[in-house]
Motif scaffolding. Structure first.
Motif, PDB file in Angstrom:
ATOM      1  N   UNK A 194      75.635  32.137  21.552  1.00 21.48           N
ATOM      2  CA  UNK A 194      74.176  32.097  21.485  1.00 21.48           C
ATOM      3  C   UNK A 194      73.676  33.454  21.040  1.00 21.48           C
ATOM      4  N   UNK A 195      72.602  33.447  20.272  1.00 25.60           N
ATOM      5  CA  UNK A 195      71.933  34.717  19.973  1.00 25.60           C
ATOM      6  C   UNK A 195      70.445  34.462  19.849  1.00 25.60           C
ATOM      7  N   UNK A 196      69.658  35.454  20.244  1.00 31.48           N
ATOM      8  CA  UNK A 196      68.212  35.290  20.176  1.00 31.48           C
ATOM      9  C   UNK A 196      67.569  36.665  20.336  1.00 31.48           C
ATOM     10  N   UNK A 197      66.246  36.675  20.181  1.00 32.27           N
ATOM     11  CA  UNK A 197      65.549  37.931  20.461  1.00 32.27           C
ATOM     12  C   UNK A 197      65.616  38.172  21.966  1.00 32.27           C
ATOM     13  N   UNK A 198      65.546  39.447  22.347  1.00 32.71           N
ATOM     14  CA  UNK A 198      65.597  39.785  23.774  1.00 32.71           C
ATOM     15  C   UNK A 198      64.413  39.149  24.502  1.00 32.71           C
ATOM     16  N   UNK A 199      63.278  39.148  23.823  1.00 36.29           N
ATOM     17  CA  UNK A 199      62.065  38.589  24.439  1.00 36.29           C
ATOM     18  C   UNK A 199      62.245  37.108  24.782  1.00 36.29           C
ATOM     19  N   UNK A 200      62.805  36.353  23.861  1.00 35.61           N
ATOM     20  CA  UNK A 200      63.043  34.924  24.131  1.00 35.61           C
ATOM     21  C   UNK A 200      64.060  34.738  25.244  1.00 35.61           C
ATOM     22  N   UNK A 201      65.105  35.554  25.212  1.00 37.48           N
ATOM     23  CA  UNK A 201      66.162  35.391  26.211  1.00 37.48           C
ATOM     24  C   UNK A 201      65.682  35.738  27.618  1.00 37.48           C
ATOM     25  N   UNK A 202      64.765  36.701  27.683  1.00 37.83           N
ATOM     26  CA  UNK A 202      64.238  37.095  28.998  1.00 37.83           C
ATOM     27  C   UNK A 202      63.613  35.912  29.717  1.00 37.83           C
ATOM     28  N   UNK A 203      63.009  35.003  28.951  1.00 33.88           N
ATOM     29  CA  UNK A 203      62.352  33.864  29.592  1.00 33.88           C
ATOM     30  C   UNK A 203      63.216  32.598  29.542  1.00 33.88           C
ATOM     31  N   UNK A 204      64.461  32.740  29.073  1.00 34.89           N
ATOM     32  CA  UNK A 204      65.341  31.573  28.987  1.00 34.89           C
ATOM     33  C   UNK A 204      66.291  31.537  30.192  1.00 34.89           C
ATOM     34  N   UNK A 205      65.768  31.013  31.305  1.00 39.22           N
ATOM     35  CA  UNK A 205      66.555  30.997  32.548  1.00 39.22           C
ATOM     36  C   UNK A 205      67.810  30.145  32.407  1.00 39.22           C
ATOM     37  N   UNK A 206      67.685  29.067  31.654  1.00 33.65           N
ATOM     38  CA  UNK A 206      68.814  28.142  31.536  1.00 33.65           C
ATOM     39  C   UNK A 206      70.034  28.849  30.938  1.00 33.65           C
ATOM     40  N   UNK A 207      69.801  29.547  29.827  1.00 37.73           N
ATOM     41  CA  UNK A 207      70.911  30.247  29.172  1.00 37.73           C
ATOM     42  C   UNK A 207      71.425  31.378  30.072  1.00 37.73           C
ATOM     43  N   UNK A 208      70.521  32.096  30.692  1.00 38.03           N
ATOM     44  CA  UNK A 208      70.953  33.195  31.569  1.00 38.03           C
ATOM     45  C   UNK A 208      71.823  32.664  32.701  1.00 38.03           C
ATOM     46  N   UNK A 209      71.393  31.531  33.296  1.00 38.69           N
ATOM     47  CA  UNK A 209      72.166  30.937  34.398  1.00 38.69           C
ATOM     48  C   UNK A 209      73.522  30.455  33.913  1.00 38.69           C
ATOM     49  N   UNK A 210      73.513  29.860  32.732  1.00 45.31           N
ATOM     50  CA  UNK A 210      74.745  29.236  32.231  1.00 45.31           C
ATOM     51  C   UNK A 210      75.803  30.270  31.871  1.00 45.31           C
ATOM     52  N   UNK A 211      75.366  31.346  31.217  1.00 53.33           N
ATOM     53  CA  UNK A 211      76.361  32.262  30.659  1.00 53.33           C
ATOM     54  C   UNK A 211      76.411  33.641  31.295  1.00 53.33           C
ATOM     55  N   UNK A 212      75.426  33.964  32.087  1.00 57.33           N
ATOM     56  CA  UNK A 212      75.397  35.348  32.562  1.00 57.33           C
ATOM     57  C   UNK A 212      75.498  35.488  34.067  1.00 57.33           C
ATOM     58  N   UNK A 213      75.525  34.378  34.806  1.00 61.57           N
ATOM     59  CA  UNK A 213      75.701  34.481  36.243  1.00 61.57           C
ATOM     60  C   UNK A 213      77.119  34.997  36.482  1.00 61.57           C
ATOM     61  N   UNK A 214      77.231  36.032  37.324  1.00 62.72           N
ATOM     62  CA  UNK A 214      78.538  36.687  37.494  1.00 62.72           C
ATOM     63  C   UNK A 214      79.487  35.779  38.282  1.00 62.72           C
TER      64      UNK A 214
END
Ligand code: ATP
Length: 234
Positions: free
Chosen positions: A214-234
């Motif tokens: 996945x790639x996106x602007x930082x601004x979009x990613x900041x509000x994209x909880x789904x992607x953050x949860x899916x790929x960035x939860x430790x």
């Protein structure tokens, strides 16, 4: 400024990076995100020539560097601050900074260069005569970054700079990155501290199992909880 095309890398027979392509434009901060083991550190290490087996292409300002020796990449303007900081114990803060000057091709006046960098890092300026190893974790990280910057790199690769550092220094460090960006330095950042990293970044790539998913602007990613949860939860 930095372009990576179809980078593959192996640890022994384990194919860890499976075709990474990314770009960091001049003056951008780009964050590489992903869970533990996704391949973030391996990407930076491959770009620095620290993995014996790799394939693909990488360019700084259009100059291909993946097959150059580490010191040649350094002279092209690529700097790397690894997670473990590599401060030399027994050397003072000043002497550790001087190592950054010694590593340069066209060395300027060492005293002037150390003075210049110390202006950007007031915490280090106060501690120039102290043993580098006696600094706090955050101060050692600052020292490692200052030592890399002394060579005036075009691109700096930063691996988990906020790892194990007290919050007040983490805030200071992120302020510093924003300032470096304003000075035109290009940064590829690996950070677990996703929210703070995205706030100062232009764009981000997400790595999963050695691939960019996945790639996106930082601004979009900041509000994209789904992607953050899916790929960035430790
Ligand atoms: P972390 O945040 O945990 O450092 P990462 O995204 O930086 O994660 P890497 O350290 O790049 O991940 O690791 C990618 C994969 O390569 C993992 O499966 C890891 O186990 C493996 N790996 C890392 N270093 C080595 C090594 N020296 N030898 C063999 N395998 C390794």
């Amino acid at each position: 400024m930095l372009r990576v095309e179809n980078l593959n890398a192996w640890y022994d027979r384990s194919h860890v990076l499976q075709g990474i392509s990314l770009e960091v434009k001049k003056g951008e901060i780009v964050t590489l995100m992903g869970r533990n083991g996704a391949g973030k550190t391996t990407t930076l290490r491959s770009l620095m020539g620290l993995l014996p087996k790799k394939e693909g292409k990488a360019f700084i300002d259009g100059v291909s560097f993946l097959n150059l020796a580490s010191h040649e990449r350094y002279h092209l303007g690529l700097a790397y601050v690894p997670e473990d900081r590599r401060i030399v114990p027994g050397l003072t803060v000043k002497e550790n900074l001087e190592l950054g000057v010694i590593a340069q091709k066209s060395r300027g006046d060492m005293g002037v260069m150390v003075d210049e960098i110390a202006e950007t890092f007031p915490r280090l300026k106060e501690r120039l005569q102290q043993d580098g190893a006696s600094l706090s974790g955050g101060e050692q990280q600052m020292l490692a970054i200052a030592r890399a910057l002394i060579a005036k790199p075009k691109v700096i690769l930063l691996d988990e700079p906020s790892e194990g550092i007290m919050p007040v220094l983490v805030d200071e460090m992120f302020e510093l990155f924003a300032k470096l960006k304003d000075d035109g330095i290009t940064i590829l950042l690996v950070e677990q501290n996703v929210q703070q990293a995205l706030k100062i970044s232009d764009r981000a790539y997400i790595l999963d199992q050695g691939e960019i998913v996945f790639e996106d602007t930082a601004q979009n990613l900041l509000s994209n909880d789904e992607i953050q949860q899916k790929y960035c939860a430790v």
